[in-house]
Design a protein around this motif. Sequence first.
Motif, PDB file in Angstrom:
ATOM      1  N   MET A   1       0.832  -1.161   0.000  1.00 19.71           N
ATOM      2  CA  MET A   1       0.000   0.000   0.000  1.00 19.71           C
ATOM      3  C   MET A   1       0.895   1.249   0.000  1.00 19.71           C
ATOM      4  O   MET A   1       1.807   1.375   0.798  1.00 19.71           O
ATOM      5  CB  MET A   1      -0.875  -0.024   1.254  1.00 19.71           C
ATOM      6  N   ASP A   2       0.640   2.140  -0.920  1.00 17.46           N
ATOM      7  CA  ASP A   2       1.396   3.381  -0.977  1.00 17.46           C
ATOM      8  C   ASP A   2       0.826   4.391   0.013  1.00 17.46           C
ATOM      9  O   ASP A   2      -0.375   4.611   0.073  1.00 17.46           O
ATOM     10  CB  ASP A   2       1.338   3.986  -2.381  1.00 17.46           C
ATOM     11  N   VAL A   3       1.730   4.967   0.774  1.00 17.71           N
ATOM     12  CA  VAL A   3       1.335   5.979   1.750  1.00 17.71           C
ATOM     13  C   VAL A   3       1.814   7.333   1.228  1.00 17.71           C
ATOM     14  O   VAL A   3       2.986   7.476   0.891  1.00 17.71           O
ATOM     15  CB  VAL A   3       1.978   5.694   3.129  1.00 17.71           C
ATOM     16  N   PRO A   4       0.900   8.300   1.116  1.00 22.28           N
ATOM     17  CA  PRO A   4       1.345   9.616   0.638  1.00 22.28           C
ATOM     18  C   PRO A   4       2.361  10.228   1.586  1.00 22.28           C
ATOM     19  O   PRO A   4       2.259  10.093   2.801  1.00 22.28           O
ATOM     20  CB  PRO A   4       0.065  10.442   0.605  1.00 22.28           C
ATOM     21  N   ARG A   5       3.360  10.889   1.024  1.00 25.01           N
ATOM     22  CA  ARG A   5       4.424  11.497   1.820  1.00 25.01           C
ATOM     23  C   ARG A   5       4.611  12.945   1.414  1.00 25.01           C
ATOM     24  O   ARG A   5       4.331  13.323   0.283  1.00 25.01           O
ATOM     25  CB  ARG A   5       5.748  10.789   1.593  1.00 25.01           C
ATOM     26  N   TYR A   6       5.124  13.704   2.326  1.00 25.71           N
ATOM     27  CA  TYR A   6       5.471  15.090   2.048  1.00 25.71           C
ATOM     28  C   TYR A   6       6.947  15.247   2.343  1.00 25.71           C
ATOM     29  O   TYR A   6       7.389  15.042   3.472  1.00 25.71           O
ATOM     30  CB  TYR A   6       4.641  16.040   2.921  1.00 25.71           C
ATOM     31  N   ASP A   7       7.692  15.572   1.319  1.00 29.46           N
ATOM     32  CA  ASP A   7       9.137  15.716   1.465  1.00 29.46           C
ATOM     33  C   ASP A   7       9.459  17.156   1.867  1.00 29.46           C
ATOM     34  O   ASP A   7       9.428  18.065   1.041  1.00 29.46           O
ATOM     35  CB  ASP A   7       9.823  15.354   0.151  1.00 29.46           C
ATOM     36  N   VAL A   8       9.764  17.353   3.138  1.00 30.47           N
ATOM     37  CA  VAL A   8      10.028  18.708   3.622  1.00 30.47           C
ATOM     38  C   VAL A   8      11.330  19.274   3.069  1.00 30.47           C
ATOM     39  O   VAL A   8      11.520  20.485   3.047  1.00 30.47           O
ATOM     40  CB  VAL A   8      10.043  18.777   5.170  1.00 30.47           C
ATOM     41  N   THR A   9      12.226  18.414   2.607  1.00 35.35           N
ATOM     42  CA  THR A   9      13.498  18.909   2.079  1.00 35.35           C
ATOM     43  C   THR A   9      13.319  19.585   0.724  1.00 35.35           C
ATOM     44  O   THR A   9      14.142  20.399   0.330  1.00 35.35           O
ATOM     45  CB  THR A   9      14.522  17.770   1.959  1.00 35.35           C
ATOM     46  N   SER A  10      12.243  19.266   0.008  1.00 35.83           N
ATOM     47  CA  SER A  10      12.042  19.872  -1.304  1.00 35.83           C
ATOM     48  C   SER A  10      11.130  21.098  -1.238  1.00 35.83           C
ATOM     49  O   SER A  10      10.927  21.767  -2.237  1.00 35.83           O
ATOM     50  CB  SER A  10      11.452  18.843  -2.270  1.00 35.83           C
ATOM     51  N   ALA A  11      10.577  21.378  -0.085  1.00 41.72           N
ATOM     52  CA  ALA A  11       9.688  22.529   0.065  1.00 41.72           C
ATOM     53  C   ALA A  11      10.511  23.808   0.139  1.00 41.72           C
ATOM     54  O   ALA A  11      11.613  23.813   0.686  1.00 41.72           O
ATOM     55  CB  ALA A  11       8.845  22.378   1.325  1.00 41.72           C
ATOM     56  N   PRO A  12       9.988  24.895  -0.404  1.00 43.09           N
ATOM     57  CA  PRO A  12      10.728  26.153  -0.297  1.00 43.09           C
ATOM     58  C   PRO A  12      10.781  26.618   1.154  1.00 43.09           C
ATOM     59  O   PRO A  12       9.868  26.345   1.929  1.00 43.09           O
ATOM     60  CB  PRO A  12       9.902  27.128  -1.153  1.00 43.09           C
ATOM     61  N   PRO A  13      11.858  27.302   1.539  1.00 40.43           N
ATOM     62  CA  PRO A  13      11.952  27.771   2.932  1.00 40.43           C
ATOM     63  C   PRO A  13      10.827  28.747   3.251  1.00 40.43           C
ATOM     64  O   PRO A  13      10.433  29.548   2.429  1.00 40.43           O
ATOM     65  CB  PRO A  13      13.311  28.466   2.996  1.00 40.43           C
ATOM     66  N   ARG A  14      10.298  28.616   4.460  1.00 40.48           N
ATOM     67  CA  ARG A  14       9.224  29.496   4.900  1.00 40.48           C
ATOM     68  C   ARG A  14       9.627  30.173   6.189  1.00 40.48           C
ATOM     69  O   ARG A  14      10.422  29.638   6.963  1.00 40.48           O
ATOM     70  CB  ARG A  14       7.935  28.708   5.154  1.00 40.48           C
ATOM     71  N   LYS A  15       9.027  31.327   6.437  1.00 42.83           N
ATOM     72  CA  LYS A  15       9.245  32.016   7.689  1.00 42.83           C
ATOM     73  C   LYS A  15       8.551  31.216   8.799  1.00 42.83           C
ATOM     74  O   LYS A  15       7.426  30.757   8.615  1.00 42.83           O
ATOM     75  CB  LYS A  15       8.631  33.413   7.603  1.00 42.83           C
ATOM     76  N   PRO A  16       9.222  31.003   9.928  1.00 41.56           N
ATOM     77  CA  PRO A  16       8.583  30.249  11.016  1.00 41.56           C
ATOM     78  C   PRO A  16       7.281  30.918  11.465  1.00 41.56           C
ATOM     79  O   PRO A  16       7.185  32.147  11.513  1.00 41.56           O
ATOM     80  CB  PRO A  16       9.618  30.285  12.140  1.00 41.56           C
ATOM     81  N   ASP A  17       6.297  30.104  11.781  1.00 41.40           N
ATOM     82  CA  ASP A  17       5.008  30.607  12.254  1.00 41.40           C
ATOM     83  C   ASP A  17       5.156  31.031  13.713  1.00 41.40           C
ATOM     84  O   ASP A  17       5.468  30.212  14.580  1.00 41.40           O
ATOM     85  CB  ASP A  17       3.944  29.519  12.126  1.00 41.40           C
ATOM     86  N   GLU A  18       4.956  32.298  13.990  1.00 40.36           N
ATOM     87  CA  GLU A  18       5.138  32.816  15.344  1.00 40.36           C
ATOM     88  C   GLU A  18       4.059  32.340  16.301  1.00 40.36           C
ATOM     89  O   GLU A  18       4.155  32.547  17.512  1.00 40.36           O
ATOM     90  CB  GLU A  18       5.183  34.344  15.309  1.00 40.36           C
ATOM     91  N   ARG A  19       3.026  31.674  15.774  1.00 35.94           N
ATOM     92  CA  ARG A  19       1.954  31.175  16.643  1.00 35.94           C
ATOM     93  C   ARG A  19       2.300  29.812  17.233  1.00 35.94           C
ATOM     94  O   ARG A  19       1.576  29.291  18.062  1.00 35.94           O
ATOM     95  CB  ARG A  19       0.652  31.065  15.870  1.00 35.94           C
ATOM     96  N   VAL A  20       3.414  29.227  16.795  1.00 38.86           N
ATOM     97  CA  VAL A  20       3.848  27.929  17.317  1.00 38.86           C
ATOM     98  C   VAL A  20       4.941  28.183  18.348  1.00 38.86           C
ATOM     99  O   VAL A  20       5.942  28.827  18.062  1.00 38.86           O
ATOM    100  CB  VAL A  20       4.372  27.021  16.186  1.00 38.86           C
ATOM    101  N   VAL A  21       4.730  27.678  19.555  1.00 31.95           N
ATOM    102  CA  VAL A  21       5.681  27.895  20.643  1.00 31.95           C
ATOM    103  C   VAL A  21       6.058  26.544  21.241  1.00 31.95           C
ATOM    104  O   VAL A  21       5.200  25.713  21.498  1.00 31.95           O
ATOM    105  CB  VAL A  21       5.061  28.792  21.752  1.00 31.95           C
TER     106      VAL A  21
END
Length: 63
Positions: A1-21
Amino acid sequence: MDVPRYDVTSAPPRKPDERVVIVGIDEKDIEWVKQYPVPDEKIANHLALVRNKRVFLLLTIIY
């Protein structure tokens, strides 16, 4: 069974979300409180300071 994956290494850099602490409690904090485990009331008082800042996600890590 194939499980969908998200490769974070290929994602463009984003500014950190200041709402996450991330709150960490380590040995220095425990020595400062002079109690282990750190009483829930003391943790709750400090987390209340963060909660008032419109936090979306709060992680508490105790080492």
